[in-house]
Enzyme design. Structure first.
Site, PDB file in Angstrom:
ATOM      1  N   THR A 112       0.801  -1.218   0.000  1.00  0.00           N
ATOM      2  CA  THR A 112       0.000   0.000   0.000  1.00  0.00           C
ATOM      3  C   THR A 112       0.838   1.275   0.000  1.00  0.00           C
ATOM      4  O   THR A 112       0.475   2.270  -0.627  1.00  0.00           O
ATOM      5  CB  THR A 112      -0.907   0.000   1.256  1.00  0.00           C
ATOM      6  OG1 THR A 112      -1.733  -1.150   1.180  1.00  0.00           O
ATOM      7  CG2 THR A 112      -1.775   1.227   1.340  1.00  0.00           C
TER       8      THR A 112
ATOM      9  N   ASP B 264       1.504  -6.890  -4.192  1.00  0.00           N
ATOM     10  CA  ASP B 264       0.745  -6.940  -2.946  1.00  0.00           C
ATOM     11  C   ASP B 264       1.404  -8.039  -2.131  1.00  0.00           C
ATOM     12  O   ASP B 264       1.687  -9.124  -2.656  1.00  0.00           O
ATOM     13  CB  ASP B 264      -0.714  -7.303  -3.275  1.00  0.00           C
ATOM     14  CG  ASP B 264      -1.603  -7.247  -2.040  1.00  0.00           C
ATOM     15  OD1 ASP B 264      -1.291  -7.929  -1.044  1.00  0.00           O
ATOM     16  OD2 ASP B 264      -2.612  -6.538  -2.073  1.00  0.00           O
ATOM     17  N   SER B 265       1.648  -7.789  -0.864  1.00  0.00           N
ATOM     18  CA  SER B 265       2.451  -8.756  -0.121  1.00  0.00           C
ATOM     19  C   SER B 265       1.717 -10.071   0.127  1.00  0.00           C
ATOM     20  O   SER B 265       2.327 -11.036   0.597  1.00  0.00           O
ATOM     21  CB  SER B 265       2.976  -8.152   1.182  1.00  0.00           C
ATOM     22  OG  SER B 265       1.988  -8.140   2.174  1.00  0.00           O
TER      23      SER B 265
ATOM     24  N   THR C 187       1.924  -4.696   4.376  1.00  0.00           N
ATOM     25  CA  THR C 187       1.861  -5.073   5.787  1.00  0.00           C
ATOM     26  C   THR C 187       1.387  -6.511   6.005  1.00  0.00           C
ATOM     27  O   THR C 187       1.700  -7.118   7.024  1.00  0.00           O
ATOM     28  CB  THR C 187       0.920  -4.132   6.564  1.00  0.00           C
ATOM     29  OG1 THR C 187      -0.366  -4.151   5.944  1.00  0.00           O
ATOM     30  CG2 THR C 187       1.457  -2.717   6.598  1.00  0.00           C
ATOM     31  N   ASP C 188       0.623  -7.042   5.030  1.00  0.00           N
ATOM     32  CA  ASP C 188      -0.014  -8.345   5.274  1.00  0.00           C
ATOM     33  C   ASP C 188       0.978  -9.443   5.646  1.00  0.00           C
ATOM     34  O   ASP C 188       0.716 -10.245   6.538  1.00  0.00           O
ATOM     35  CB  ASP C 188      -0.833  -8.780   4.050  1.00  0.00           C
ATOM     36  CG  ASP C 188      -2.090  -7.936   3.893  1.00  0.00           C
ATOM     37  OD1 ASP C 188      -2.434  -7.201   4.840  1.00  0.00           O
ATOM     38  OD2 ASP C 188      -2.729  -8.016   2.820  1.00  0.00           O
TER      39      ASP C 188
ATOM     40  N   THR D  43       2.320 -21.606  20.842  1.00  0.00           N
ATOM     41  CA  THR D  43       0.993 -21.329  21.422  1.00  0.00           C
ATOM     42  C   THR D  43       0.112 -20.493  20.493  1.00  0.00           C
ATOM     43  O   THR D  43       0.601 -19.632  19.754  1.00  0.00           O
ATOM     44  CB  THR D  43       1.098 -20.633  22.801  1.00  0.00           C
ATOM     45  OG1 THR D  43      -0.222 -20.307  23.244  1.00  0.00           O
ATOM     46  CG2 THR D  43       1.918 -19.357  22.752  1.00  0.00           C
TER      47      THR D  43
ATOM     48  N   CYS E 104      -1.923 -18.457  21.732  1.00  0.00           N
ATOM     49  CA  CYS E 104      -2.040 -17.157  22.406  1.00  0.00           C
ATOM     50  C   CYS E 104      -1.060 -16.183  21.773  1.00  0.00           C
ATOM     51  O   CYS E 104      -0.019 -16.575  21.262  1.00  0.00           O
ATOM     52  CB  CYS E 104      -1.688 -17.286  23.891  1.00  0.00           C
ATOM     53  SG  CYS E 104      -2.823 -18.305  24.799  1.00  0.00           S
TER      54      CYS E 104
HETATM   55  N1  ASP Z   1      -2.464  -5.935   0.882  1.00  0.00           N
HETATM   56  C1  ASP Z   1      -1.421  -4.981   1.161  1.00  0.00           C
HETATM   57  C2  ASP Z   1      -0.107  -5.710   1.178  1.00  0.00           C
HETATM   58  O1  ASP Z   1       0.179  -6.376   2.120  1.00  0.00           O
HETATM   59  C3  ASP Z   1      -1.682  -4.289   2.432  1.00  0.00           C
HETATM   60  C4  ASP Z   1      -0.637  -3.314   2.851  1.00  0.00           C
HETATM   61  O2  ASP Z   1       0.308  -3.013   2.176  1.00  0.00           O
HETATM   62  O3  ASP Z   1      -0.760  -2.791   3.943  1.00  0.00           O
HETATM   63  O4  ASP Z   1       0.625  -5.625   0.230  1.00  0.00           O
END
Ligand code: ASP
Length: 342
Positions: free
Chosen positions: A13, A57-58, A89-90, A277, A279
């Site tokens: 993103t 996209d990750s 982030t994914d 775990t 958790c």
């Molecule tokens: N779907 C995006 C990715 O992981 C989300 C992001 O970048 O935050 O590439």
């Protein structure tokens, strides 16, 4: 002297911008990042960018991307003071954990970051994440990098990469490191948590990467009502070398005979079973309950307080090293990159 940072844009993103005609988000040319973030020009840092082609996209990340990142860092290691990896982030915690294992004798910062809102959008969190990640990657004291390890920087917190997981899909504080303190807290100034940051000796063998990763690993999350046949089938996959078993609480699992028998059979075939775990915080302690002791007795390895992301990538890395069973057991039971607490 000017510090030099190499910025790798792998996708995600952060590098997107709304197309004014279509209103759709798409990647912009990252080598023109200074147009999007003019603040970067104010840095007394020489910044080079390298955009992976195509940016992804990750969710589409594979170990091939980890090898590509590792190769780029190795090939540019001597020319830069630090590296910033922009990543979706994914799966950032998987990639950053993998890189922590694949990079050997690391003495420079590798900081992963990204954003929840694209950098080309007014309310973006990407600018702050990017600017501070660069500042941390360039930070030195007494001629030495302050954070010579692989990290994730996100929303005012710097974490050891292999301790993180993505915990929030909507909010800016997308990452957490429940079992290890933040390496830095960012407010008006950057407060480094020195005792928790990896210490490096003045003598360091040469930096190296290892890109031999064994993908024959699986994650099995147990749940009440699990079908014994499904469990057996997963553990019997041909070529399987390791299973990360996500158990309850402090590492507990059913004591049903079928459950223990199938695990015991797999271990007898040489499959490593690591107990992790479900958790988000706390540790596996298999000697705490009868339901954990059974696992310990049949040779299940304790993952202690490791994250699932780190367990998978540590196993991929170690299995790719052709280690003797004794060495393998040693490395599974101790931190090799600060990923577990002993
Ligand atoms: N779907 C995006 C990715 O992981 C989300 C992001 O970048 O935050 O590439």
């Amino acid at each position: 002297m000017n510090r030099s940072i190499l910025l790798l844009y792998t996708g995600g993103t952060i590098g997107m911008k709304t197309n004014p005609e279509t209103g759709v988000l798409s990647p912009f040319k990252f080598d023109q990042i200074e147009q999007e973030v003019p603040e970067l020009k104010k840095f007394n840092i020489s910044l080079n960018t390298l955009t992976f082609n195509p940016p992804i996209d990750s969710a589409n990340v594979t170990p091939e991307l980890w090898c590509k990142i590792a190769h780029v860092i190795r090939d540019n290691y001597d020319a830069y003071d630090g590296f910033v990896v922009l990543h979706g982030t994914d799966t950032m915690s998987y990639s950053a954990s993998a890189l922590s294992f694949m990079t050997e004798n690391l003495s420079k910062p590798i900081i992963f970051t990204g954003s929840q809102i694209p950098i080309g959008v007014l309310r973006t969190d990407g600018k702050e994440n990017l600017i501070t990640a660069i500042e941390i990657a360039a930070a030195q004291e007494n001629g030495r990098p302050v954070v010579p390890e692989v990290c994730v920087y996100f929303q005012n917190k710097l974490f050891r990469a292999n301790r993180t997981r993505k915990h929030n899909a909507d909010q800016f504080n997308a990452f957490r490191s429940d079992n290890y303190p933040a390496l830095a807290d960012v407010g008006i100034s950057i407060q480094y948590n020195y005792p928790c940051i990896r210490h490096i000796d003045s003598f360091m063998p040469p930096f190296n990467i290892s890109t031999n990763l064994d993908r024959n690993v699986i994650v099995i999350k147990i749940f009440p009502g699990m079908n014994p046949e499904v469990f057996r089938a997963m553990l019997s996959i041909p070529g399987l070398r390791a299973a990360v078993l996500e158990t309850y609480g402090s590492g507990n699992a059913p004591t049903d005979e079928w459950f223990i028998d199938y695990l015991e059979e797999a271990i007898a075939r040489g499959v490593i079973v690591m107990n992790v775990t479900q958790c988000h915080a706390g540790t596996v302690a298999m000697d705490r309950y009868e339901t954990g002791i059974r696992l310990q007795n049949i040779g299940v390895v304790s993952g202690r307080d490791i994250t699932t992301e780190s367990a998978i990538t540590k196993l991929m890395y170690l299995l790719g090293q052709n280690l003797s069973p004794v060495k393998m057991s040693e490395y599974l039971n101790r931190p090799i990159r600060g990923e577990i607490t002993v």
